[in-house]
Design an enzyme around this catalytic site. Structure first.
Site, short mmCIF file in Angstrom:
data_model
loop_
_atom_site.label_atom_id
_atom_site.label_comp_id
_atom_site.label_asym_id
_atom_site.label_seq_id
_atom_site.Cartn_x
_atom_site.Cartn_y
_atom_site.Cartn_z
N TYR A 142 0.87 -1.18 0.00
CA TYR A 142 0.00 0.00 0.00
C TYR A 142 0.91 1.23 0.00
O TYR A 142 1.45 1.62 1.03
CB TYR A 142 -0.91 -0.06 1.23
CG TYR A 142 -1.87 1.09 1.40
CD1 TYR A 142 -2.05 2.07 0.44
CD2 TYR A 142 -2.64 1.18 2.57
CE1 TYR A 142 -2.94 3.11 0.62
CE2 TYR A 142 -3.54 2.21 2.76
CZ TYR A 142 -3.69 3.18 1.79
OH TYR A 142 -4.57 4.21 1.98
N LYS A 172 -1.34 -1.12 -4.21
CA LYS A 172 -2.35 -0.06 -4.12
C LYS A 172 -1.58 1.25 -4.19
O LYS A 172 -0.90 1.65 -3.25
CB LYS A 172 -3.14 -0.15 -2.81
CG LYS A 172 -4.18 0.96 -2.65
CD LYS A 172 -4.87 0.85 -1.29
CE LYS A 172 -6.03 1.82 -1.15
NZ LYS A 172 -5.63 3.23 -1.08
#
Length: 308
Positions: A142, A172
Site C-alpha cells: 500500500y 495499491k
C-alpha cells in the site's frame, strides 16, 4: 497457492461505522455489503485502510471488522483485502496471521511511518517479514507517500521482489506520480502484478497508462457512476469516460475546498446511502452540518451522462 480470480475494477476503501459514543458498529456491515453490491455494483473491498481509520483502531477492533466483512461478504463479494499495516512489525504479523486464518483474499501493508525505511532493501525486508506470516495469501504493498512520508519509488521496489516475497501480487498506488506508475506498468509486461490506483480524481489517467483497477473512498457512494466510466473507457468511448471523470472531479474539487477527509467521507456516505456511519475517532472530528448541507447540495446538482 490455488488459482484465484484476478483483482480488477473497483475496490471500495471501506468506512468503519461507529456508534455515537465511538465504538465500532458491527451490525451495520451486513447492510453496507448489500448496499455496495446492489446499489453501487462494487464487489471488492479494502478493509481497515486509511478511509477505515485502521491506524486509529485497536488490534482487536481490526480483527472484529475483518471477520465481519468476511462473514457478511461470503458469496456476495469477490475480494476482501485486509490492510494489516501498523507501526510495529509484531502487530502487522499478528494481523496477517489473523487475515490468513479467516480466509482473506489478500493482505496489504503500508510502510511504517514513525521509524521509516529509508531505502528499498529496508522496506522489502519489512514487507517480507509480514508476508511470510500468511504464506498462501496474495500480498499488496500500500503505497501512500503523502501520509507515510516514505517516498521510495515503486518502480525500484519491483526489481526482484518475487524472489523475496513469493506472494507479492501488486500495489495499491495512492500517489499522484504517474511517471512512477507508468514505469511500473511498463516493467509488468507479463501482467503478473496488479496495479490498483488510489487517487480517485485521476483514475482515468491511470487507466490510460494500464492500471488494472482502483481502490478508493468515492466508490462507496459513486461506484455506479465510476463503473460506467470504466465501461466507457473499455469501449472505447474516451469522451464519455472524460465526462464521468470531470464530474467526479467537480464534486471532489468542491468538497476539498471545504475541507475533505475521512470524517467528511463518513458524512457523505451516510447522506447518500442512508446507512449510519457515525462519527470518526479522535483526533478526527465530525463533519460540520454546514459541510453536510453544502456537499449534499453539490452532489444532488450534478447531472451524470446516464441521466441521474
Amino acid at each position: 497457492m490455488a488459482p484465484r480470480k484476478k483483482l480488477k475494477g473497483l475496490v471500495a476503501a471501506t468506512i468503519t461505522p461507529m456508534t455515537p459514543d465511538g465504538k465500532i458498529n458491527l451490525p451495520v456491515i451486513r447492510q453496507y455489503v448489500d448496499y455496495l453490491v446492489n446499489e453501487q455494483n462494487v464487489k471488492n473491498v479494502f478493509v481497515n485502510g486509511t478511509t477505515g481509520e485502521g491506524l486509529s483502531l485497536s488490534i482487536q477492533e481490526r480483527k472484529q471488522l475483518a471477520e465481519e466483512w468476511m462473514c457478511q461478504g461470503k458469496d456476495k463479494l469477490d475480494h476482501v483485502i485486509i490492510h494489516v499495516g501498523a507501526l510495529n512489525l509484531p502487530e502487522c504479523q499478528e494481523l496477517a496471521r489473523h487475515a490468513a486464518a479467516i480466509g482473506a483474499d489478500g493482505i496489504a501493508v503500508i510502510a511504517p511511518f514513525f521509524f521509516k525505511p529509508t531505502n528499498k532493501d529496508e522496506l522489502v525486508a519489512f514487507m517480507q517479514k509480514v508476508a511470510s506470516e500468511a504464506p498462501e495469501v496474495p500480498f499488496y504493498y500500500y503505497h501512500i507517500p503523502p501520509l507515510t512520508g516514505v517516498k521510495i519509488r515503486v518502480e525500484e521496489l519491483l526489481d526482484g521482489i518475487k524472489a523475496q516475497i513469493p506472494t507479492f501480487q501488486g500495489v495499491k498506488f495512492s500517489d499522484t506520480d504517474l511517471l512512477d506508475l507508468a514505469q511500473c506498468i511498463h516493467k509488468n509486461e507479463t501482467g503478473e502484478f496488479e496495479f490498483l490506483y488510489g487517487v480517485d480524481e485521476q483514475l482515468l489517467g491511470a487507466l490510460a497508462l494500464g492500471a488494472n483497477g482502483a481502490v478508493g473512498s468515492t466508490y462507496n457512494y459513486l461506484g455506479r457512476q465510476t463503473n460506467l466510466m470504466l465501461q466507457a473507457f473499455a469501449k472505447p468511448d474516451f469522451a464519455l469516460a472524460q465526462q464521468y471523470q470531470f464530474l467526479t472531479g467537480e464534486f471532489l474539487n468542491f468538497v476539498i475546498k471545504l475541507g475533505f477527509g475521512v470524517a467528511q467521507t463518513k458524512a457523505v456516505m451516510t447522506s447518500v446511502s442512508g446507512i449510519p456511519m457515525g462519527p470518526p475517532r479522535l483526533p478526527l472530528v465530525a463533519a460540520s452540518s454546514e459541510f453536510i448541507i453544502k456537499a449534499k447540495a453539490k452532489l444532488d446538482s450534478i447531472v451524470w451522462p446516464n441521466g441521474d
